[in-house]
Design a protein around this motif. Structure first.
Motif, short mmCIF file in Angstrom:
data_model
loop_
_atom_site.label_atom_id
_atom_site.label_comp_id
_atom_site.label_asym_id
_atom_site.label_seq_id
_atom_site.Cartn_x
_atom_site.Cartn_y
_atom_site.Cartn_z
N VAL A 102 -0.93 53.21 40.37
CA VAL A 102 -1.02 52.30 41.71
C VAL A 102 -0.34 50.95 41.37
O VAL A 102 -0.50 50.28 40.30
N ILE A 103 0.67 50.47 42.31
CA ILE A 103 1.38 49.48 42.11
C ILE A 103 0.87 48.38 43.11
O ILE A 103 0.81 48.75 44.42
N TYR A 104 0.48 47.50 42.89
CA TYR A 104 -0.04 46.28 44.01
C TYR A 104 1.23 45.47 44.29
O TYR A 104 1.87 44.78 43.61
N ARG A 105 1.63 45.71 45.46
CA ARG A 105 2.77 44.88 46.16
C ARG A 105 2.85 43.38 46.19
O ARG A 105 3.55 42.77 45.76
N ARG A 106 1.58 42.71 46.86
CA ARG A 106 1.56 41.54 47.02
C ARG A 106 1.86 40.70 45.41
O ARG A 106 2.46 39.62 45.41
N PRO A 107 1.04 40.93 44.69
CA PRO A 107 1.30 40.28 43.42
C PRO A 107 2.56 40.36 42.45
O PRO A 107 3.00 39.37 42.07
N VAL A 108 3.12 41.49 42.93
CA VAL A 108 4.58 41.75 42.48
C VAL A 108 5.48 40.72 43.52
O VAL A 108 6.31 40.05 42.65
N GLU A 109 5.57 40.77 44.50
CA GLU A 109 6.09 39.95 45.38
C GLU A 109 6.08 38.44 45.06
O GLU A 109 6.92 37.65 45.06
N ILE A 110 4.82 38.24 44.82
CA ILE A 110 4.67 36.43 44.57
C ILE A 110 5.28 36.10 43.27
O ILE A 110 5.78 35.06 43.32
N ARG A 111 5.48 37.10 42.18
CA ARG A 111 5.97 36.75 40.92
C ARG A 111 7.50 36.93 40.96
O ARG A 111 8.17 36.53 40.06
N THR A 112 8.31 37.02 42.14
CA THR A 112 9.62 37.24 42.33
C THR A 112 10.25 36.39 43.39
O THR A 112 9.63 36.18 44.13
N LYS A 113 11.38 36.08 43.13
CA LYS A 113 12.26 35.47 44.31
C LYS A 113 12.97 36.19 44.88
O LYS A 113 13.42 35.59 46.18
N ASN A 114 13.68 37.35 44.32
CA ASN A 114 14.53 37.72 45.44
C ASN A 114 14.54 39.35 44.95
O ASN A 114 13.73 39.79 44.23
#
Length: 151
Positions: free
Chosen positions: A105-117
């Motif tokens: 399982v990959i969690y979308r929101r935590p990954v998106e929060i840690r990246t800029k682009n």
């Protein structure tokens, strides 16, 4: 001689309702009916969730060429982890059990929060997928993907 007073005019009768509805006209300025901002084939119309799933799928396909046994693993994308922990995980691997295949399982929101682009997001998604595959297979991330940590 006094002139006779003209009779008071009667009030106008209300307009009769149209028998058929009027055809719908374009819009007031003649530019046509409103539609989507972009056609479906343009990336603008792809949601962030769909875009994220595509990044995970690209990473999985890249690893499946090297590790064919990953075809039996279910890869899932969830918005956020269900449990509250001190640190927020980016992914989670579950070993196969009787009657249930292994899952990553990959969690979308935590990954998106840690990246800029998008480029940073693609890199982090791949790293998380590699780390979870390594955890599942009992290997080091560098042996799962030799380019791990170098990009």
């Amino acid at each position: 001689m006094d002139s006779p007073v003209p009779p008071h005019p009667s009030p106008p009768s209300p307009p009769s309702p149209p028998s058929e509805p009027r055809p719908r006209r374009r819009d007031r300025h003649g530019r046509g009916m409103r539609g989507p901002v972009a056609p479906p084939q343009v990336p603008l119309s792809v949601s962030r969730a769909e875009n994220f799933r595509d990044l995970v799928q690209d990473s999985v396909e890249r690893l499946e060429r090297r590790w064919p046994q990953l075809a039996d693993v279910d890869f899932m994308v969830l918005d956020v982890p269900g449990t509250q922990e001190e640190t927020v995980p980016l992914g989670h691997a579950v070993s196969a059990e009787k009657g249930r295949p292994a899952q990553i399982v990959i969690y979308r929101r935590p990954v998106e929060i840690r990246t800029k682009n998008r480029d940073e997001r693609a890199l982090l998604v791949h790293e998380v997928v590699v780390e979870q595959v390594a955890d599942l297979l009992g290997l080091s991330p560098e042996s799962v993907d030799p380019r791990y940590g170098q990009e």
